[in-house]
Design a protein around this motif. Structure first.
Motif, PDB file in Angstrom:
ATOM      1  N   TYR A   1      -0.253   1.388   8.510  1.00  0.00           N
ATOM      2  CA  TYR A   1       0.389   1.170   6.926  1.00  0.00           C
ATOM      3  C   TYR A   1       1.381   2.223   6.352  1.00  0.00           C
ATOM      4  N   PHE A   2       0.951   3.449   6.919  1.00  0.00           N
ATOM      5  CA  PHE A   2       1.910   4.535   6.385  1.00  0.00           C
ATOM      6  C   PHE A   2       2.665   5.340   7.339  1.00  0.00           C
TER       7      PHE A   2
ATOM      8  N   LYS B   1      -7.939   6.922   1.811  1.00  0.00           N
ATOM      9  CA  LYS B   1      -6.755   5.936   1.696  1.00  0.00           C
ATOM     10  C   LYS B   1      -6.657   5.719   0.143  1.00  0.00           C
ATOM     11  N   ASN B   2      -7.476   5.531  -0.550  1.00  0.00           N
ATOM     12  CA  ASN B   2      -7.570   5.706  -2.080  1.00  0.00           C
ATOM     13  C   ASN B   2      -8.721   5.827  -2.579  1.00  0.00           C
TER      14      ASN B   2
ATOM     15  N   GLU C   1       0.805  -0.945  -0.015  1.00  0.00           N
ATOM     16  CA  GLU C   1       0.078   0.035  -0.039  1.00  0.00           C
ATOM     17  C   GLU C   1       0.932   1.084   0.097  1.00  0.00           C
ATOM     18  N   GLY C   2       0.803   2.139  -1.063  1.00  0.00           N
ATOM     19  CA  GLY C   2       1.411   3.072  -0.996  1.00  0.00           C
ATOM     20  C   GLY C   2       2.408   3.166  -2.294  1.00  0.00           C
ATOM     21  N   SER C   3       2.822   2.077  -2.843  1.00  0.00           N
ATOM     22  CA  SER C   3       3.931   2.109  -3.457  1.00  0.00           C
ATOM     23  C   SER C   3       3.613   2.421  -4.860  1.00  0.00           C
ATOM     24  N   ASP C   4       4.758   2.700  -5.633  1.00  0.00           N
ATOM     25  CA  ASP C   4       4.676   3.084  -6.902  1.00  0.00           C
ATOM     26  C   ASP C   4       5.066   2.182  -8.058  1.00  0.00           C
TER      27      ASP C   4
END
Length: 188
Positions: A148-149, A171-172, A10-13
């Motif tokens: 998570y972040f 979150k998304n 989660e949060g990765s590119d």
């Protein structure tokens, strides 16, 4: 069986493709077992109300076939798999499907609250093929977001990243397109 293109965590590119086994068993249009958990629900006209159990795979520093992760997470520690309790309301308004789901994860080290909202439009191409377009957004509480972040003091020391305190918020959000082909009355 299908596949999913998802962020490596989660949060990765960076993204990875993972297999997506898909099983959906419905009993008397009241109980369903699907890849997201088990649910019991009630329907009346276009309204569906229900609840059930779901899960979250968590995260490992190294990742895996089904476990999100990446080398960039070294020093941040693993997040355990979590059991979630959820309630949902869906409503069919003409051809539009509206939905909202509240999920509370209850595992030590991976808890938090998520609220998902969505709007979808199915498009039947013929008797066997249907395509569904859906837009969605997810709000998460500060517990989930910090898990998570966020980066604690200890994680900062272990990873070299700066301390970060994550608050609640969106979150998304995204768009999804799904196609179902019905081979027989019981197989999609």
């Amino acid at each position: 069986v299908g596949g999913a293109l998802r962020p490596s965590y989660e949060g990765s590119d960076t993204y990875v493709v993972t297999p997506l086994p898909y099983l959906n068993v419905v009993w008397r249009d009241a109980i369903a077992l699907d890849p997201f958990g088990i649910n019991a629900y009630w329907r009346f006209n276009g309204l569906q109300i229900g609840g059930g159990l779901t899960y979250n795979f968590g995260r490992t520093q190294s990742g895996g076939l089904f476990a999100p992760g990446n080398w960039r997470l070294n020093g941040l520690g693993d997040i355990p798999t979590a059991l979630g309790i959820r309630g949902f309301v869906n409503y069919k308004l003409g051809p539009i499907l509206l939905g909202s789901t509240l999920t509370k994860f209850v595992t030590d080290g991976n808890s938090g609250l998520l609220i998902d909202t969505s709007i979808g439009v199915p498009w039947r191409i013929d008797d066997r093929l249907m395509v569904m377009g859906r837009a969605f957004a997810t709000w998460a509480d500060s517990t989930y977001m910090q898990t998570y972040f966020g980066i604690s003091d200890a994680q900062s020391i272990n990873s070299g990243y700066s301390v970060y305190s994550a608050g609640s918020g969106i979150k998304n959000f995204g768009l999804e397109v799904r196609a179902n082909y019905q081979f027989s009355s019981n197989w999609l």
